[in-house]
Design a protein around this motif. Structure first.
Motif, PDB file in Angstrom:
ATOM      1  N   GLN A   5     -70.352  47.427-111.306  1.00 37.07           N
ATOM      2  CA  GLN A   5     -71.334  47.795-110.328  1.00 37.07           C
ATOM      3  C   GLN A   5     -71.883  46.548-109.661  1.00 37.07           C
ATOM      4  OE1 GLN A   5     -74.397  50.005-112.306  1.00 37.07           O
ATOM      5  NE2 GLN A   5     -73.669  51.916-111.468  1.00 37.07           N
ATOM      6  N   GLU A   8     -69.404  45.409-107.377  1.00 38.18           N
ATOM      7  CA  GLU A   8     -69.350  46.222-106.177  1.00 38.18           C
ATOM      8  C   GLU A   8     -70.524  45.884-105.282  1.00 38.18           C
ATOM      9  OE1 GLU A   8     -69.211  50.413-106.948  1.00 38.18           O
ATOM     10  OE2 GLU A   8     -67.326  50.208-108.001  1.00 38.18           O
ATOM     11  N   LYS A   9     -71.695  45.724-105.867  1.00 33.93           N
ATOM     12  CA  LYS A   9     -72.865  45.372-105.079  1.00 33.93           C
ATOM     13  C   LYS A   9     -72.657  44.006-104.419  1.00 33.93           C
ATOM     14  CE  LYS A   9     -76.531  47.979-107.093  1.00 33.93           C
ATOM     15  NZ  LYS A   9     -77.794  48.045-107.684  1.00 33.93           N
ATOM     16  N   GLU A  12     -70.313  44.588-101.681  1.00 39.64           N
ATOM     17  CA  GLU A  12     -71.013  45.281-100.620  1.00 39.64           C
ATOM     18  C   GLU A  12     -71.948  44.321 -99.913  1.00 39.64           C
ATOM     19  OE1 GLU A  12     -74.060  48.837-100.712  1.00 39.64           O
ATOM     20  OE2 GLU A  12     -72.294  49.260-101.894  1.00 39.64           O
ATOM     21  N   LEU A  13     -72.647  43.522-100.675  1.00 35.17           N
ATOM     22  CA  LEU A  13     -73.556  42.543-100.118  1.00 35.17           C
ATOM     23  C   LEU A  13     -72.769  41.539 -99.270  1.00 35.17           C
ATOM     24  CD1 LEU A  13     -76.475  41.434-100.037  1.00 35.17           C
ATOM     25  CD2 LEU A  13     -75.914  40.127-102.054  1.00 35.17           C
ATOM     26  N   GLU A  14     -71.643  41.182 -99.806  1.00 32.49           N
ATOM     27  CA  GLU A  14     -70.783  40.235 -99.058  1.00 32.49           C
ATOM     28  C   GLU A  14     -70.331  40.884 -97.769  1.00 32.49           C
ATOM     29  OE1 GLU A  14     -66.564  37.913 -99.540  1.00 32.49           O
ATOM     30  OE2 GLU A  14     -67.539  38.585-101.372  1.00 32.49           O
ATOM     31  N   ASP A  15     -69.960  42.162 -97.826  1.00 38.88           N
ATOM     32  CA  ASP A  15     -69.516  42.854 -96.608  1.00 38.88           C
ATOM     33  C   ASP A  15     -70.675  42.972 -95.628  1.00 38.88           C
ATOM     34  OD1 ASP A  15     -66.914  43.141 -97.409  1.00 38.88           O
ATOM     35  OD2 ASP A  15     -67.226  45.174 -98.261  1.00 38.88           O
ATOM     36  N   ASN A  16     -71.877  43.281 -96.138  1.00 31.76           N
ATOM     37  CA  ASN A  16     -73.038  43.374 -95.260  1.00 31.76           C
ATOM     38  C   ASN A  16     -73.321  42.022 -94.611  1.00 31.76           C
ATOM     39  OD1 ASN A  16     -73.655  46.051 -95.596  1.00 31.76           O
ATOM     40  ND2 ASN A  16     -75.085  45.706 -97.311  1.00 31.76           N
ATOM     41  N   SER A  19     -70.622  41.259 -92.148  1.00 35.38           N
ATOM     42  CA  SER A  19     -70.761  42.002 -90.917  1.00 35.38           C
ATOM     43  C   SER A  19     -71.943  41.455 -90.123  1.00 35.38           C
ATOM     44  CB  SER A  19     -70.919  43.500 -91.172  1.00 35.38           C
ATOM     45  OG  SER A  19     -72.093  43.774 -91.883  1.00 35.38           O
TER      46      SER A  19
END
Length: 179
Positions: A5, A8-9, A12-16, A19
């Protein structure tokens, strides 16, 4: 799972974040690439300028040597010009002294001992001939004077006789004319 998790976070944080900041990252990457390209261009320009400076410094040193040589040649030329002027003056002086020497030689040739002795001998010979001719003429003159004196005495004698004969002839003619 916790870790999955978290992972994943993080992703996700990296993707945010990616972006959110991807445009800025792309700009910065492009800017970095431009700066790198610019830096490489500047390095090339610097290399060219260095090559130019190197060739110019070689040319400059060659130019300095050439200028130095030109100065030396100019000084040498001036020295040679002065030396030529000095030599011209010396030549003129030598020509004057040569003319004087020639005039002196000419006057000395006028008094050439061999020629003068030859002329003296010739003049002595002529003088001896003239003296002999003069003595002969003197004898002839004396002889002529004595003959002239004899002839004058004879003429006087004949005139005296003629003077005696003329009055006698004149008397004879008057007697013959009277007779």
């Amino acid at each position: 799972m916790l870790t999955a998790q978290k992972l994943e976070k993080i992703i996700e944080l990296e993707d945010n974040l990616r972006s959110q900041y991807q445009a800025q990252l792309d700009e910065k990457t492009a800017e970095i690439e431009r700066h790198i390209a610019k830096h490489e261009e500047q390095q090339e320009v610097i290399a060219k300028q260095l090559a130019q400076l190197t060739s110019q410094s070689a040319e400059a040193s060659a130019n300095k040597r050439l200028e130095q040589r030109n100065r030396e040649l100019h000084n040498r030329c001036e020295n040679l010009t002065l030396e030529i002027d000095t030599q011209k003056k010396r030549i003129k002086e030598l020509q004057k002294s040569l003319a004087e020497a020639r005039a002196e030689v000419k006057t000395l040739k006028q008094y050439d001992p061999a020629a003068m002795k030859k002329n003296l001998d010739a003049n002595k010979k002529k003088l001896a001939e003239r003296t002999a001719a003069n003595a002969l003429m003197q004898k002839t003159l004396n002889k002529t004077k004595s003959e002239n004196a004899e002839f004058q005495a004879r003429i006087k004698e004949l005139e005296a006789r003629l003077a005696e004969l003329e009055p006698a002839e004149a008397e004879e003619e008057t007697e013959a004319a009277a007779a």
